[in-house]
Write a protein that holds these residues in place. Structure first.
Motif, mmCIF file in Angstrom:
data_model
loop_
_atom_site.group_PDB
_atom_site.id
_atom_site.type_symbol
_atom_site.label_atom_id
_atom_site.label_comp_id
_atom_site.label_asym_id
_atom_site.label_seq_id
_atom_site.Cartn_x
_atom_site.Cartn_y
_atom_site.Cartn_z
ATOM 1 N N VAL A 18 28.418 41.540 0.025
ATOM 2 C CA VAL A 18 28.045 40.501 0.983
ATOM 3 C C VAL A 18 26.559 40.168 0.858
ATOM 4 C CG1 VAL A 18 27.763 40.003 3.437
ATOM 5 C CG2 VAL A 18 29.891 40.999 2.608
ATOM 6 N N ARG A 19 25.726 41.179 0.643
ATOM 7 C CA ARG A 19 24.291 40.928 0.497
ATOM 8 C C ARG A 19 24.015 40.130 -0.779
ATOM 9 N NH1 ARG A 19 23.631 45.871 3.420
ATOM 10 N NH2 ARG A 19 22.585 45.266 5.372
ATOM 11 N N ARG A 20 24.768 40.425 -1.803
ATOM 12 C CA ARG A 20 24.612 39.663 -3.047
ATOM 13 C C ARG A 20 25.025 38.205 -2.817
ATOM 14 N NH1 ARG A 20 28.876 41.503 -6.485
ATOM 15 N NH2 ARG A 20 29.877 39.771 -5.371
ATOM 16 N N ASP A 21 26.163 38.046 -2.111
ATOM 17 C CA ASP A 21 26.612 36.679 -1.801
ATOM 18 C C ASP A 21 25.559 35.928 -0.988
ATOM 19 O OD1 ASP A 21 28.973 37.229 -3.050
ATOM 20 O OD2 ASP A 21 30.172 37.408 -1.202
ATOM 21 N N TYR A 22 24.961 36.635 -0.033
ATOM 22 C CA TYR A 22 23.986 35.985 0.836
ATOM 23 C C TYR A 22 22.726 35.595 0.066
ATOM 24 C CZ TYR A 22 20.903 34.928 4.716
ATOM 25 O OH TYR A 22 20.028 34.285 5.554
ATOM 26 N N ASP A 23 22.269 36.513 -0.836
ATOM 27 C CA ASP A 23 21.094 36.182 -1.647
ATOM 28 C C ASP A 23 21.379 34.954 -2.509
ATOM 29 O OD1 ASP A 23 19.689 38.231 -0.556
ATOM 30 O OD2 ASP A 23 20.113 39.657 -2.180
ATOM 31 N N GLU A 24 22.572 34.938 -3.061
ATOM 32 C CA GLU A 24 22.955 33.789 -3.899
ATOM 33 C C GLU A 24 22.971 32.509 -3.044
ATOM 34 O OE1 GLU A 24 25.093 30.792 -5.700
ATOM 35 O OE2 GLU A 24 26.107 31.926 -4.114
ATOM 36 N N LEU A 25 23.506 32.663 -1.813
ATOM 37 C CA LEU A 25 23.574 31.511 -0.887
ATOM 38 C C LEU A 25 22.180 30.960 -0.611
ATOM 39 C CD1 LEU A 25 25.306 29.830 1.183
ATOM 40 C CD2 LEU A 25 24.793 31.624 2.853
ATOM 41 N N LYS A 26 21.258 31.871 -0.297
ATOM 42 C CA LYS A 26 19.897 31.440 0.006
ATOM 43 C C LYS A 26 19.242 30.749 -1.195
ATOM 44 C CE LYS A 26 17.484 34.854 1.932
ATOM 45 N NZ LYS A 26 16.398 35.436 2.752
ATOM 46 N N SER A 27 19.564 31.239 -2.377
ATOM 47 C CA SER A 27 18.917 30.709 -3.580
ATOM 48 C C SER A 27 19.313 29.255 -3.842
ATOM 49 C CB SER A 27 19.291 31.566 -4.794
ATOM 50 O OG SER A 27 20.643 31.318 -5.163
ATOM 51 N N ARG A 28 20.416 28.827 -3.191
ATOM 52 C CA ARG A 28 20.869 27.451 -3.444
ATOM 53 C C ARG A 28 20.001 26.407 -2.737
ATOM 54 N NH1 ARG A 28 27.135 27.400 -2.164
ATOM 55 N NH2 ARG A 28 27.196 29.675 -2.211
ATOM 56 N N GLY A 29 19.176 26.843 -1.806
ATOM 57 C CA GLY A 29 18.304 25.882 -1.099
ATOM 58 C C GLY A 29 19.068 24.784 -0.384
ATOM 59 N N LEU A 30 20.110 25.171 0.328
ATOM 60 C CA LEU A 30 20.950 24.183 1.011
ATOM 61 C C LEU A 30 20.198 23.505 2.158
ATOM 62 C CD1 LEU A 30 24.317 26.147 1.259
ATOM 63 C CD2 LEU A 30 23.616 24.476 -0.465
ATOM 64 N N LYS A 31 20.709 22.361 2.581
ATOM 65 C CA LYS A 31 20.222 21.712 3.798
ATOM 66 C C LYS A 31 21.434 21.050 4.459
ATOM 67 C CE LYS A 31 16.475 19.144 5.716
ATOM 68 N NZ LYS A 31 15.925 17.828 5.745
#
Lengths: 423, 423
Positions: A18-31
């Motif tokens: 889950v932490r890996r998924d979250y880091d990946e999520l953050k790296s996408r720079g979503l808005k």
């Protein structure tokens, strides 16, 4: 497998993932934004024809009156007839105002505060204390009004068939309890529809305050997510029959039917309540925007025309709601870390996460560029005692954004859960 | 020859003639109305193009925001810019609302009553007494608001260049005097325009109440009856320069520019006042009807477009006002039984008849089928201490009706006068 059934190693593995998924999520720079119950551009396009209505030469209402001039506090018959039919209410019990039913709700409370209702012994401002029943989770803008007037807000739970009637019956034995908010159909945010039985109970119950009022905010009366329409309960008739004719201030509007904030609002109530309201509204002004009311009447044609419009909204909204529910089920179902509603109408999905983690989920999502409605915002004073509820509003973003945002939200829910479990 | 200079025989002759005229008038069975300041159908036709605006595909404002959705309490820049230029006010000091400036005035008073203004020591409801300055004759709907809130209304006379500044300066030494109504240009009903000097005096004067407010209701800012436009006094600048930036709530609207009750209203004030107002208005609702605001911006194009519209109104209205004045002069001038204003703009002519006869004139007219505004209605509590003032509203009826009605009114004025003289 429920998160609670995992052993320490399994939980640690999950946490790592889950932490890996979250880091990946953050790296996408979503808005991305799932905060407010706004219609999407695609929905607004449905009513595009309204932008050129009523049209040159069309400015006389069904009573032969020029809508371009002053007057008519009750609004024009053309649009009142359509809405009366949709809601199953007598024409003489419904008036049409400007765009915002929230404006009218505020004014109803404000007039009661300053001058008292038609049944009040004194203005509410002169009461030692005014208490107000707030079914939770509920609509934040309702609660903000009662907060602004200094009312003490008392919560009751929304059950599967509406607000907890037994709890309410106890509360209204207190004469300082003067009113209650309710979104009776496809409620904000839980999507619950108040049953006829509960509605009848609310109409019939004895209240210590002679001027107790229920703001029956039927904002989503025709906002189905399916192919059919529920019948709106005629609480005005129930109240009349029970000898409590003035109990309900019944609200409706076209805000999520045509244009949000640029439509027509409605207040339905007893003749005495309407006379009281227009008596003061007639000092506040001369009448509503009747040109806009005529434009709406022309656009709809009749009640069936409104239903056709709403079917197009349903066609746009239902797949978005389906997508949110599918992601919640696929990503979170097995872990039993969340519960959510599956509404048949309205604008929201109510998501309950593990107690104590809602604000953390919202925080994690924000850090990943996904705006969620602030945790607790469906509770008076933004105080969710269990810190568990999150309101999801899938209407505004396009489908691709919804799936991306919700997948991210699921990751955040899981991360907050494993954090809570100390993993 | 003045009525007062007639000898008994001459007066008796006149009385006989006037009674004969009045009987003849009654026999005609008229049904004419000079009561309210409503635009005529011909005027409303000027803005007919607005009925199909903004038009399909046109729904994005100057800031790139979709006007069909929720939001923007300040209103859209497109229409705010036009009105700011017309009034000579900074863009950031003007906000655009729904159709009715009267609605906003009521809310300003209501919010001050419940919560106090941004400069109040306490809510006005908690003051022992609130007094309110009412220049007379004035606008009846203003007075109705202050009456509704229980304010004690104190009158000051409208002089030729505006309200009696010296009288006002005395009154505001009392801290319970919290506010004042004023229609600064082409006032209702006397047509008087407040001079720059008086405006400056109002901006600069010291007031005992820190939260004293002047409702500067510039309803007729561009409503000329001639070929040119007066410049509106920028009282916001005067107030700012005098160190009283929050003194004025400056109102305007398009109600008699496009459609009455279906246009756009404006509130201009200091940043602090606007922040206070929107702070509460944001609980009352989400934002104004921006679709209608965009439609208006498209219809006008720019400030010059508004002036062109108003020139067409002037072309329609000026002959009606001329006709009323001609009849008054021809029928009453020689007898010196009445005085009237000759306004350069606005919607009204103020007629003063012999003291004590105004209500009789209105009664006589009514019996002859001519509806006049109730005597005294331009005074607080409808109390004209001299029973002399009648407000004439020539805008609504077609020319033929105006001349017929006014000829009848002249007969009624004469009859009431000879009655008063016992003839």
């Amino acid at each position: 497998m429920s998160l609670l059934d995992l052993n320490a190693d399994q939980l640690a593995d999950l946490a790592t993932n889950v932490r890996r998924d979250y880091d990946e999520l953050k790296s996408r720079g979503l808005k991305l934004d799932l905060t407010r119950g706004k219609p999407s551009a695609e929905q607004l396009d449905v009513a595009e024809a309204l932008l050129e209505l009523p049209g040159k030469g069309d400015h006389v209402d069904a009573d032969g009156v020029d809508v371009r001039n002053y007057g008519n506090l009750k609004g024009i018959r053309d649009i009142r007839e359509i809405w009366a039919e949709l809601l199953g209410i007598n024409l003489d019990q419904i008036i049409a105002g400007d765009a915002s039913s929230l404006n009218i709700m505020f004014d109803l409370v404000s007039y009661s505060y300053i001058w008292g209702t038609n049944d009040s012994e004194r203005p509410w401002k002169d009461e030692e204390k005014v208490r107000w029943i707030c079914p939770v989770p509920g609509y934040d803008r309702h609660f903000t009004i009662s907060e602004k007037f200094g009312f003490e807000m008392v919560t009751v739970p929304m059950l599967e068939d509406g607000p907890d009637l037994n709890a309410i019956k106890e509360l209204v034995k207190d004469p300082s309890v003067k009113g209650m908010w309710l979104v009776p159909m496809y409620s904000n945010p839980s999507g619950i529809t108040t049953s006829d039985e509960i509605a009848k109970g609310l109409a019939e119950m004895e209240t210590a305050a002679p001027d107790f009022r229920i703001v029956w905010d039927n904002a989503y009366a025709i906002h189905t997510l399916g192919d059919s329409f529920r019948t709106s309960t005629n609480v005005l008739d129930y109240a009349e029959q029970a000898g409590n004719p003035n109990r309900f201030w019944y609200m409706s509007s076209t805000s999520k039917v045509t244009f949000a904030g640029a439509g027509v609002s409605f207040l339905a109530s007893s003749p005495a309540n309407l006379a009281w309201y227009t008596g003061i509204a007639g000092t506040r002004g001369i009448g509503p925007n009747k040109v806009n009311q005529l434009a709406h009447a022309r656009y709809f044609g009749d009640a069936e025309g409104v239903r056709k419009v709403m079917q197009r909204h349903s066609d746009i909204l239902a797949p978005k709601f389906r997508a949110v529910l599918d992601i919640l089920e696929n990503r979170l179902g097995q872990y039993e870390v969340a519960r959510w509603t599956e509404p048949e109408g309205g604008y929201f999905i109510s998501l309950d996460v593990i107690d104590g983690t809602a604000s953390r989920v919202v925080e994690l999502a924000k850090e990943a560029g996904i705006a969620l409605t602030e945790a607790g915002s469906s509770f008076p004073l933004h105080d969710d005692p269990n810190n568990r509820n999150i309101r999801l509003a899938p209407s505004l973003p396009p489908m691709a954004e919804i799936t991306e945002a919700m997948d991210g939200v699921a990751t955040c829910v899981l991360l907050a859960a494993v954090e809570k479990l100390g993993a």
